[in-house]
Design a protein around this motif. Structure first.
Motif, short mmCIF file in Angstrom:
data_model
loop_
_atom_site.label_atom_id
_atom_site.label_comp_id
_atom_site.label_asym_id
_atom_site.label_seq_id
_atom_site.Cartn_x
_atom_site.Cartn_y
_atom_site.Cartn_z
N HIS A 1 0.84 -1.20 0.00
CA HIS A 1 0.00 0.00 0.00
C HIS A 1 0.88 1.25 0.00
O HIS A 1 0.63 2.20 -0.75
CB HIS A 1 -0.92 0.00 1.22
CG HIS A 1 -1.83 1.19 1.29
ND1 HIS A 1 -2.88 1.36 0.41
CD2 HIS A 1 -1.84 2.28 2.11
CE1 HIS A 1 -3.51 2.51 0.69
NE2 HIS A 1 -2.90 3.07 1.72
N ASP B 1 0.13 12.24 0.23
CA ASP B 1 -1.09 11.56 0.67
C ASP B 1 -1.14 11.52 2.20
O ASP B 1 -0.11 11.45 2.87
CB ASP B 1 -1.16 10.13 0.13
CG ASP B 1 -1.46 10.07 -1.36
OD1 ASP B 1 -1.77 11.13 -1.93
OD2 ASP B 1 -1.38 8.97 -1.94
N SER C 1 4.08 1.42 -0.94
CA SER C 1 4.98 1.50 -2.09
C SER C 1 4.24 1.66 -3.42
O SER C 1 4.72 2.36 -4.32
CB SER C 1 5.87 0.25 -2.17
OG SER C 1 5.08 -0.89 -2.43
N ASP C 2 3.08 1.04 -3.56
CA ASP C 2 2.40 0.99 -4.86
C ASP C 2 1.19 1.90 -4.97
O ASP C 2 0.80 2.30 -6.07
CB ASP C 2 1.93 -0.44 -5.16
CG ASP C 2 3.08 -1.45 -5.16
OD1 ASP C 2 4.24 -1.02 -5.16
OD2 ASP C 2 2.79 -2.67 -5.17
N ARG C 3 0.56 2.21 -3.85
CA ARG C 3 -0.73 2.91 -3.93
C ARG C 3 -0.76 4.21 -3.12
O ARG C 3 -1.83 4.74 -2.84
CB ARG C 3 -1.85 1.98 -3.44
CG ARG C 3 -2.00 0.73 -4.31
CD ARG C 3 -3.13 -0.17 -3.86
NE ARG C 3 -2.90 -0.77 -2.55
CZ ARG C 3 -2.11 -1.83 -2.34
NH1 ARG C 3 -1.48 -2.41 -3.36
NH2 ARG C 3 -1.95 -2.33 -1.12
N THR C 4 0.41 4.71 -2.76
CA THR C 4 0.49 5.94 -1.99
C THR C 4 1.47 6.90 -2.66
O THR C 4 2.57 6.50 -3.04
CB THR C 4 0.97 5.66 -0.55
OG1 THR C 4 0.08 4.73 0.06
CG2 THR C 4 0.99 6.93 0.28
N GLU C 5 1.06 8.13 -2.82
CA GLU C 5 1.90 9.15 -3.42
C GLU C 5 2.39 10.13 -2.35
O GLU C 5 1.76 10.29 -1.30
CB GLU C 5 1.12 9.93 -4.48
CG GLU C 5 0.58 9.07 -5.62
CD GLU C 5 1.66 8.44 -6.46
OE1 GLU C 5 2.78 9.02 -6.51
OE2 GLU C 5 1.41 7.39 -7.07
N THR C 6 3.51 10.77 -2.61
CA THR C 6 4.01 11.79 -1.70
C THR C 6 2.94 12.87 -1.50
O THR C 6 2.37 13.36 -2.48
CB THR C 6 5.29 12.43 -2.27
OG1 THR C 6 6.27 11.42 -2.46
CG2 THR C 6 5.83 13.50 -1.32
#
Length: 288
Positions: A113, A122, A115-120
């Motif tokens: 979550h 968030d 690494s793949d589905r969270t942006e800086t």
């Protein structure tokens, strides 16, 4: 399903509810008394998708699906930053879990979550769970020995930054290990800089796949047994963080072996010595 319920592993409760909803004889058999071993084999490595594929048509309504799933549990990560050195921030050290099971690619719930589905930028829900049994010594002059292979390095990075920020004079000794130095030496630049400027009195590493014979942190302890024993006798605090299933047990066994060999006493006396270290909070563990 994305935020509140567990879908990445199969539990006994899930099997039981699936058996009831579909009147599935095979699952009822697994739930019988005496069949725990067979149930453990079935659920190992499987998730909700596997269960639904194995027994299609059992779930007819979304509400039935929601009722059979447990609440998503919190994931705990050690804080790897110091409030004195990193005011207003919290650092964590996360290894992204990816693996294959039952012919499908899998991933850790929280690590993927992040690494793949969270942006800086968030915002994510977090909470702090204090560990009052894993703390730096009150006396900043006390030496500390830290055993932290892999992501077990996290609290010790925090310890090192904290002791520098508060001007602690105690010596610092870190044992770090992982598979390969080229890819797995976490915080390498930081740690080597601390070693070079003497804030880190000793840095001993063990990379198990970088040589023909595997070497682990407990092996490094044995290589420096005289100095390790001297530090303990000088009042050092001994910390261990990381894998509970193997590493922590191996390190504990090595500590007891060192105590027996260096003291010249029986193993029973050595075990009493180690237990006394725990009672005096000179031996602390944060293992998982």
């Amino acid at each position: 399903l994305r935020h509140q319920l567990t879908v990445t592993r199969v539990t006994r409760t899930m099997v039981s509810r699936c058996a009831e909803l579909g009147d599935v004889a095979a699952l009822r058999e697994l739930l019988q008394a005496g069949n725990q071993a067979a149930l453990d084999v079935y659920v190992h490595g499987r998730d909700l998708v596997d269960l639904l594929r194995d027994y299609p048509g059992v779930i007819q309504r979304p509400a039935d699906l929601a009722k059979m799933l447990p609440t998503l549990a919190r994931r705990l990560y050690s804080i790897s930053s110091s409030p004195a050195a990193h005011a207003g921030r919290i650092h964590t050290t996360v290894s992204v879990l990816r693996y294959q099971a039952h012919e499908r690619e899998r991933g850790g719930v929280c690590s993927t979550h992040l690494s793949d589905r969270t942006e800086t930028g968030d915002r994510l829900p977090i909470y702090i769970q204090a560990n009052k049994k894993f703390r730096l010594p009150a006396d900043a002059a006390s030496p500390v020995i830290m055993i932290g292979p892999g992501t077990g390095i996290a609290p010790f990075r925090a310890f090192l930054h904290e002791r520098r920020a508060i001007g602690a004079t105690g010596r610092n000794w870190l044992f770090f290990g992982d598979r390969n130095a080229a890819t797995d030496f976490l915080y390498r630049e930081e740690l080597e800089a601390m070693r070079d400027d003497k804030h880190l009195t000793r840095l001993d590493t063990a990379f198990s796949r970088d040589r023909e014979g595997k070497v682990y942190v407990q092996d490094r302890m044995l290589e420096h047994v005289a100095q390790l024993w001297a530090w303990l006798n000088e009042g050092a605090y001994f910390y261990v963080c990381g894998d509970a299933s193997r590493m922590a047990k191996d390190v504990d066994r090595m500590l007891r072996q060192i105590a027996q060999e260096q003291s010249g006493h029986s193993q029973e006396v050595a075990d009493e010595y180690v237990e006394k270290l725990k009672e005096q909070k000179h031996y602390q563990r944060d293992i998982y």
